[in-house]
Design a protein around this motif. Structure first.
Motif, mmCIF file in Angstrom:
data_model
loop_
_atom_site.group_PDB
_atom_site.id
_atom_site.type_symbol
_atom_site.label_atom_id
_atom_site.label_comp_id
_atom_site.label_asym_id
_atom_site.label_seq_id
_atom_site.Cartn_x
_atom_site.Cartn_y
_atom_site.Cartn_z
ATOM 1 N N PHE A 185 0.843 -1.189 0.000
ATOM 2 C CA PHE A 185 0.000 0.000 0.000
ATOM 3 C C PHE A 185 0.881 1.243 0.000
ATOM 4 C CE2 PHE A 185 -2.482 -3.338 1.882
ATOM 5 C CZ PHE A 185 -3.769 -3.139 1.417
ATOM 6 N N ALA A 186 0.482 2.283 -0.728
ATOM 7 C CA ALA A 186 1.200 3.553 -0.715
ATOM 8 C C ALA A 186 0.179 4.681 -0.759
ATOM 9 C CB ALA A 186 2.151 3.649 -1.907
ATOM 10 N N SER A 187 0.467 5.741 -0.027
ATOM 11 C CA SER A 187 -0.467 6.861 0.052
ATOM 12 C C SER A 187 -0.364 7.747 -1.184
ATOM 13 C CB SER A 187 -0.197 7.683 1.309
ATOM 14 O OG SER A 187 1.099 8.248 1.239
ATOM 15 N N ARG A 188 -1.291 8.683 -1.300
ATOM 16 C CA ARG A 188 -1.266 9.641 -2.406
ATOM 17 C C ARG A 188 -0.062 10.567 -2.270
ATOM 18 N NH1 ARG A 188 -7.236 12.184 -2.791
ATOM 19 N NH2 ARG A 188 -6.322 13.027 -4.718
ATOM 20 N N SER A 189 0.426 11.043 -3.396
ATOM 21 C CA SER A 189 1.579 11.925 -3.391
ATOM 22 C C SER A 189 1.275 13.205 -2.617
ATOM 23 C CB SER A 189 1.969 12.272 -4.835
ATOM 24 O OG SER A 189 3.050 13.166 -4.855
ATOM 25 N N GLY A 190 2.131 13.519 -1.640
ATOM 26 C CA GLY A 190 1.970 14.723 -0.851
ATOM 27 C C GLY A 190 0.949 14.614 0.255
ATOM 28 N N PHE A 234 0.342 11.941 3.201
ATOM 29 C CA PHE A 234 0.874 10.716 3.780
ATOM 30 C C PHE A 234 -0.200 9.761 4.302
ATOM 31 C CE2 PHE A 234 4.706 13.535 4.790
ATOM 32 C CZ PHE A 234 5.345 13.158 3.618
ATOM 33 N N PHE A 235 -1.345 10.274 4.685
ATOM 34 C CA PHE A 235 -2.342 9.421 5.335
ATOM 35 C C PHE A 235 -3.573 9.178 4.461
ATOM 36 C CE2 PHE A 235 -0.027 11.799 8.620
ATOM 37 C CZ PHE A 235 0.562 10.737 9.287
ATOM 38 N N ASP A 236 -3.478 9.534 3.194
ATOM 39 C CA ASP A 236 -4.603 9.348 2.270
ATOM 40 C C ASP A 236 -4.280 8.178 1.341
ATOM 41 O OD1 ASP A 236 -6.667 9.451 0.510
ATOM 42 O OD2 ASP A 236 -6.490 11.587 0.064
ATOM 43 N N PHE A 237 -4.968 7.051 1.552
ATOM 44 C CA PHE A 237 -4.723 5.841 0.768
ATOM 45 C C PHE A 237 -5.874 5.567 -0.209
ATOM 46 C CE2 PHE A 237 -1.955 5.413 4.364
ATOM 47 C CZ PHE A 237 -0.849 4.731 3.902
ATOM 48 N N TYR A 238 -6.538 6.592 -0.673
ATOM 49 C CA TYR A 238 -7.677 6.434 -1.578
ATOM 50 C C TYR A 238 -7.210 5.790 -2.896
ATOM 51 C CZ TYR A 238 -11.645 7.635 -4.550
ATOM 52 O OH TYR A 238 -12.701 7.579 -5.409
ATOM 53 N N THR A 239 -7.862 4.677 -3.289
ATOM 54 C CA THR A 239 -7.460 3.930 -4.495
ATOM 55 C C THR A 239 -8.667 3.498 -5.312
ATOM 56 O OG1 THR A 239 -7.460 1.861 -3.225
ATOM 57 C CG2 THR A 239 -5.358 3.036 -3.410
ATOM 58 N N GLU A 240 -9.667 4.345 -5.427
ATOM 59 C CA GLU A 240 -10.929 3.946 -6.059
ATOM 60 C C GLU A 240 -10.794 3.723 -7.564
ATOM 61 O OE1 GLU A 240 -14.921 2.884 -6.107
ATOM 62 O OE2 GLU A 240 -13.654 3.325 -4.371
ATOM 63 N N GLU A 241 -10.248 4.682 -8.315
ATOM 64 C CA GLU A 241 -10.245 4.638 -9.772
ATOM 65 C C GLU A 241 -8.895 4.250 -10.380
ATOM 66 O OE1 GLU A 241 -12.911 4.974 -11.426
ATOM 67 O OE2 GLU A 241 -14.214 5.652 -9.787
ATOM 68 N N GLY A 253 -3.748 6.867 -4.373
ATOM 69 C CA GLY A 253 -2.806 5.987 -3.700
ATOM 70 C C GLY A 253 -2.557 4.724 -4.510
ATOM 71 N N ILE A 254 -1.645 3.889 -4.027
ATOM 72 C CA ILE A 254 -1.249 2.671 -4.737
ATOM 73 C C ILE A 254 -1.604 1.448 -3.904
ATOM 74 C CG2 ILE A 254 0.746 1.366 -5.591
ATOM 75 C CD1 ILE A 254 2.085 4.016 -6.239
ATOM 76 N N PHE A 255 -2.168 0.466 -4.548
ATOM 77 C CA PHE A 255 -2.426 -0.837 -3.922
ATOM 78 C C PHE A 255 -2.104 -1.904 -4.957
ATOM 79 C CE2 PHE A 255 -5.731 -4.267 -3.370
ATOM 80 C CZ PHE A 255 -5.019 -4.953 -2.409
#
Length: 397
Positions: free
Chosen positions: A3-8, A10-17, A23-25
Motif C-alpha cells: 500500500f502507498a499513500s497519495r503523493s503529498g 501521507f495518510f490518504d490511501f484512496y485507491t478507487e479509480e 494511492g497505490i495498492f
C-alpha cells in the motif's frame, strides 16, 4: 500486498479509480512465499519478503511494477543500509547477505558475505549498525544471536573489507550467564540490553558500547569521595555478589567479589595508590574478557616448492605484530616481553606497565611443525590492545 499513500498526502490511501493522483495498492505475484518482512527506501524501493527480494519500479498506479531480483528470503529482522548496500539475514538464519545492484546483470544480487563465518550467526533476533566513528573508518554490524551471543562484522565496502568476530559477554557466573537480548543505535552510540536469569530473579541492564573501556558491564569511577573507609562505592547494584576485575590508573589489581551493598573493599596500599592524585581517581570495575585472535590458515607459495603449501608441513620461524598503544600481549600462552633493561630510556622497575606502539617481535610463533600452525594471540588481562598488522616468516617442507 503493498500500500502507498497519495503523493503529498501521507495518510490518504484512496485507491478507487487507479488515477495517477491516487494511492497505490498492488499485490506481489510470485512462486515464492511473499509475506513482506521489510521495505527499505534505499537505491529504489526495496521489498524483502519471506521467499524472495523485489524492487518497486514506477510512481503511479498505472505504471508501478514489482520485479523479483533474488530468491533467498529474509528472516524477520529489519534490514540495514550500509555503504550503499543493504544487509539482511536470509531465511535460514545462518547467512548475512549484501543486496546490491549489479550493472552487468542489470539487477540486484544478494551476495553471501558471511560464507567463511556462517558458524558465528545463529538465528539472529536483532541487528544494529554503528557507522564509522572518530577513531574507526569502517562500519560495525552487530548481529545478536538467539543464544545470547553476537557476531560483529567490521565492514568497509570500498576496500572490500569484511571481518567477522564472535562476541560473548565477559567473565560472568557460569550458572547464570549474562545474555545479549537486543541492540540499538542512538546518535551514533550503540546500546545493548543484557539479561541475567538466576534461580529467583531476572535482571535487565542497558549498556553503552565504548572503545574507552577495558572491561565488560563496567563502571568508571572518577570521584575519590566514593571511598568510605576502604570501601569504594560503585553506585550500581548490577555487580553485587559477582567476582569482578579492577583497573586503577591503568594497572590491573587483583580480582575480588562485590559486596552486597554495591562496594568493593580495597587494601590500604590500593587505596593510597588510587588516591595518589587527590580526589580525582581513575578506577574501572567490571567483568574481564579475553580477546583472542587466530588468523586464517597460512598459505604461501615458494619458488622452491611446487604450488602452495596450505596442506603441507610448515613452521613459523618468526612473526612480527604491528600494534598501537598495546600491552599485556600473549602468543600461544606465553607473555611477550616489552620492557627493556640496560639502555632503556626509563627504568622499568617500579613503574606502570608501558603501552607500546610499533613492532612486537616473537621468534617462537606457532607450535613447531604442522599443517595448521596458526599462532593464537590473547590478552588475558584488561590491558589496551590494538593490532594493525601481522607478518610471518614461514619455513615449509
Amino acid at each position: 500486498s503493498l500500500f502507498a499513500s497519495r503523493s503529498g498526502s501521507f495518510f490518504d490511501f484512496y485507491t478507487e479509480e487507479g488515477d495517477d493522483d491516487e494511492g497505490i495498492f498492488t499485490t506481489i505475484s510470485s512462486r515464492q512465499l511473499t509475506e513482506i518482512i521489510d521495505i527499505n527506501p534505499d537505491r529504489g524501493l526495496q521489498v524483502f519478503t519471506a521467499g524472495a527480494e523485489f524492487i518497486v519500479k514506477g510512481n503511479t498506479p498505472s505504471d508501478i511494477t514489482i520485479e523479483a531480483q533474488t530468491q533467498h528470503g529474509a528472516s524477520f529482522l529489519e534490514v540495514k543500509s550500509v555503504d550503499g548496500a543493504t544487509l539482511f539475514v536470509d531465511q535460514n538464519g545462518r547467512t548475512l547477505r549484501s543486496y546490491l545492484y549489479n550493472y552487468n546483470e542489470d539487477a540486484y544480487n544478494s551476495t553471501d558475505i558471511s560464507v567463511l563465518s556462517s558458524q558465528l550467526i545463529d538465528n539472529p533476533v536483532d541487528l544494529g549498525v554503528l557507522t564509522g566513528s572518530l577513531s574507526e573508518d569502517a562500519n560495525w554490524v552487530f548481529i545478536v544471536n538467539q543464544d545470547g551471543t553476537a557476531a560483529i562484522l567490521n565492514t568497509l565496502r570500498t576496500q572490500d573489507i569484511n571481518g567477522f568476530t564472535k562476541w560473548s559477554n565477559g567473565d560472568t557466573n557460569s550458572d547464570y550467564p549474562l545474555n545479549i537480548e537486543s541492540v540499538s543505535v542512538v546518535n551514533n552510540d550503540l546500546f545493548l540490553v543484557n539479561k541475567r536469569t538466576t534461580a529467583s530473579t531476572t535482571n535487565y541492564t542497558i549498556e553503552r558500547w565504548s572503545f574507552d573501556c577495558l572491561l565488560d558491564s563496567s563502571l568508571k569511577l572518577t570521584d575519590g569521595l566514593s571511598f568510605t573507609g576502604n570501601d569504594l562505592l560503585l553506585y550500581s547494584d548490577h555487580l553485587d555478589g559477582e567476582t569482578v576485575s579492577v583497573v586503577a590508573r591503568g594497572n590491573t589489581l587483583p580480582s575480588r567479589q562485590v559486596n552486597s551493598n554495591s562496594t568493593i573493599t580495597c587494601t590500604d596500599e590500593e587505596k593510597t595508590f588510587i588516591l595518589a592524585n587527590g580526589n580525582v581517581i581513575d578506577v574501572e570495575v567490571g567483568y574481564n574478557f579475553t580477546p583472542k585472535i587466530v588468523g586464517m590458515p597460512l598459505n604461501t607459495n615458494s619458488n622452491r616448492i611446487a604450488g602452495q603449501n596450505q596442506m603441507r608441513e610448515k613452521k613459523i620461524n618468526r612473526m612480527n605484530l604491528r600494534v598501537y598503544e598495546s600491552s599485556g600481549v600473549y602468543i600461544d600462552g606465553n607473555p611477550v616481553p616489552i620492557r627493556q633493561f640496560g639502555d632503556a630510556a626509563n627504568s622499568p622497575l617500579d613503574s606502570n606497565l608501558p603501552k607500546q606502539t610499533g613492532i612486537i617481535q616473537d621468534n617462537n610463533g606457532g607450535n613447531g611443525w604442522g599443517i595448521e600452525v596458526q599462532p593464537e594471540i590473547t590478552i588475558p588481562e584488561p590491558t589496551p590492545f590494538h593490532i594493525q598488522a601481522i607478518e610471518y616468516e614461514v619455513e615449509s617442507s
